[in-house]
Write a protein that holds these residues in place. Sequence first.
Motif, PDB file in Angstrom:
ATOM      1  N   ARG A  20       0.811  -1.335   0.021  1.00  0.00           N
ATOM      2  CA  ARG A  20       0.175   0.328   0.118  1.00  0.00           C
ATOM      3  C   ARG A  20       0.548   1.510  -0.141  1.00  0.00           C
ATOM      4  O   ARG A  20       0.338   2.158  -0.856  1.00  0.00           O
ATOM      5  N   ASN A  21       1.690   1.162   0.930  1.00  0.00           N
ATOM      6  CA  ASN A  21       2.373   2.343   0.936  1.00  0.00           C
ATOM      7  C   ASN A  21       3.466   2.429  -0.450  1.00  0.00           C
ATOM      8  O   ASN A  21       3.905   3.912  -0.626  1.00  0.00           O
ATOM      9  N   LEU A  22       3.877   1.205  -0.917  1.00  0.00           N
ATOM     10  CA  LEU A  22       4.854   1.777  -2.030  1.00  0.00           C
ATOM     11  C   LEU A  22       3.908   2.481  -3.370  1.00  0.00           C
ATOM     12  O   LEU A  22       4.253   3.520  -4.167  1.00  0.00           O
ATOM     13  N   GLN A  84       8.888   1.105  -8.021  1.00  0.00           N
ATOM     14  CA  GLN A  84       8.035  -0.656  -9.458  1.00  0.00           C
ATOM     15  C   GLN A  84       8.356  -1.673  -8.862  1.00  0.00           C
ATOM     16  O   GLN A  84       8.190  -2.538  -8.697  1.00  0.00           O
ATOM     17  N   SER A  85       9.987  -1.381  -9.185  1.00  0.00           N
ATOM     18  CA  SER A  85      11.120  -2.471  -8.360  1.00  0.00           C
ATOM     19  C   SER A  85      10.744  -3.289  -7.297  1.00  0.00           C
ATOM     20  O   SER A  85      11.052  -4.423  -6.919  1.00  0.00           O
ATOM     21  N   ILE A  86      11.155  -2.069  -6.784  1.00  0.00           N
ATOM     22  CA  ILE A  86      11.115  -2.693  -5.191  1.00  0.00           C
ATOM     23  C   ILE A  86       9.219  -2.951  -4.724  1.00  0.00           C
ATOM     24  O   ILE A  86       9.438  -4.304  -4.213  1.00  0.00           O
ATOM     25  N   GLY A  87       8.300  -2.855  -5.574  1.00  0.00           N
ATOM     26  CA  GLY A  87       6.946  -3.689  -5.526  1.00  0.00           C
ATOM     27  C   GLY A  87       6.874  -4.927  -5.589  1.00  0.00           C
ATOM     28  O   GLY A  87       5.711  -5.246  -5.264  1.00  0.00           O
ATOM     29  N   VAL A  88       7.837  -4.949  -6.631  1.00  0.00           N
ATOM     30  CA  VAL A  88       8.278  -6.576  -7.657  1.00  0.00           C
ATOM     31  C   VAL A  88       8.309  -6.986  -6.284  1.00  0.00           C
ATOM     32  O   VAL A  88       8.421  -8.167  -6.322  1.00  0.00           O
ATOM     33  N   LYS A  91       6.269  -8.071  -3.856  1.00  0.00           N
ATOM     34  CA  LYS A  91       5.450  -9.313  -4.031  1.00  0.00           C
ATOM     35  C   LYS A  91       5.917 -10.350  -4.512  1.00  0.00           C
ATOM     36  O   LYS A  91       5.423 -11.554  -4.077  1.00  0.00           O
ATOM     37  N   ALA A  92       6.956 -10.802  -4.499  1.00  0.00           N
ATOM     38  CA  ALA A  92       7.828 -11.807  -4.650  1.00  0.00           C
ATOM     39  C   ALA A  92       7.923 -12.205  -3.238  1.00  0.00           C
ATOM     40  O   ALA A  92       8.125 -13.339  -2.801  1.00  0.00           O
ATOM     41  N   MET A  93       8.195 -11.263  -2.134  1.00  0.00           N
ATOM     42  CA  MET A  93       8.573 -11.313  -0.881  1.00  0.00           C
ATOM     43  C   MET A  93       7.375 -12.418  -0.383  1.00  0.00           C
ATOM     44  O   MET A  93       7.398 -12.787   0.427  1.00  0.00           O
ATOM     45  N   GLY A  94       5.837 -12.094  -0.696  1.00  0.00           N
ATOM     46  CA  GLY A  94       4.657 -11.947  -0.557  1.00  0.00           C
ATOM     47  C   GLY A  94       4.987 -14.003  -0.736  1.00  0.00           C
ATOM     48  O   GLY A  94       4.055 -14.344   0.095  1.00  0.00           O
ATOM     49  N   ALA A  95       5.147 -13.739  -1.684  1.00  0.00           N
ATOM     50  CA  ALA A  95       5.028 -15.371  -2.723  1.00  0.00           C
ATOM     51  C   ALA A  95       5.593 -16.096  -1.563  1.00  0.00           C
ATOM     52  O   ALA A  95       5.275 -17.115  -1.462  1.00  0.00           O
TER      53      ALA A  95
END
Length: 214
Positions: A20-22, A84-88, A91-95
């Motif tokens: 959300r912050n990103l 955007q890179s941090i967001g990716v 998401k990878a960390m969430g996965a």
Amino acid sequence: MFNIFGKKPTPKEQQREIDRNLRKIGRDIERDRRELEREEKKLELEIKKLAKEGNREGCAVLAKQLVQLRKQKTRTYAANSKVQSIGVQNKAMGANIKLGEAMSTAAKTMSDMNKIMKPEQVAADMRAFGQASMKMDMTEEMVNDTLDDMLNESGDEEETDKIVTQVLDEIGIEISGKMAGAPSAVREKVGEGSKSRLMTDDEIEKQLAQLRSS
């Protein structure tokens, strides 16, 4: 960092909060860039106006401002790409977190299954079952052999004859007929033997005389 309930957030909750912050940072950068683009157009128009008026010094000052503004706009693109890179990565960390939770659940499940099943006990039970089954087969074979011996030694010829007769009846009339017709010569011999055993007249008279005298 605590959630609204005063508890430490879980890794999944932290991941969602970072996401959300990103997204908010990305929207802010986009808004700043649009503002810079509007200022860029204004400066371009102002420079053109001063150029028409022949104000070289004013054009030089605004041109420097325009260069700085464009550099700042370029930085917004770089910053947005970084966000955007941090967001990716988030998401990878969430996965990975989900994968880790799944693996943890699977490991716990297998551990619980091993506790319930107890592989050593299962293997021992299987061996015991195999031995018991083999012993039962041997016992059954010994009992059958004993019964066969007892039946064979009974000497019950009459029962044996009944069984043979029943089997012959079940086989069919044709075989029974063949067996009935086969020993004709034997019957003739038996007949001849019967005739040879008949009493003579003298023997009959002697037996009658003995009966009368008695």
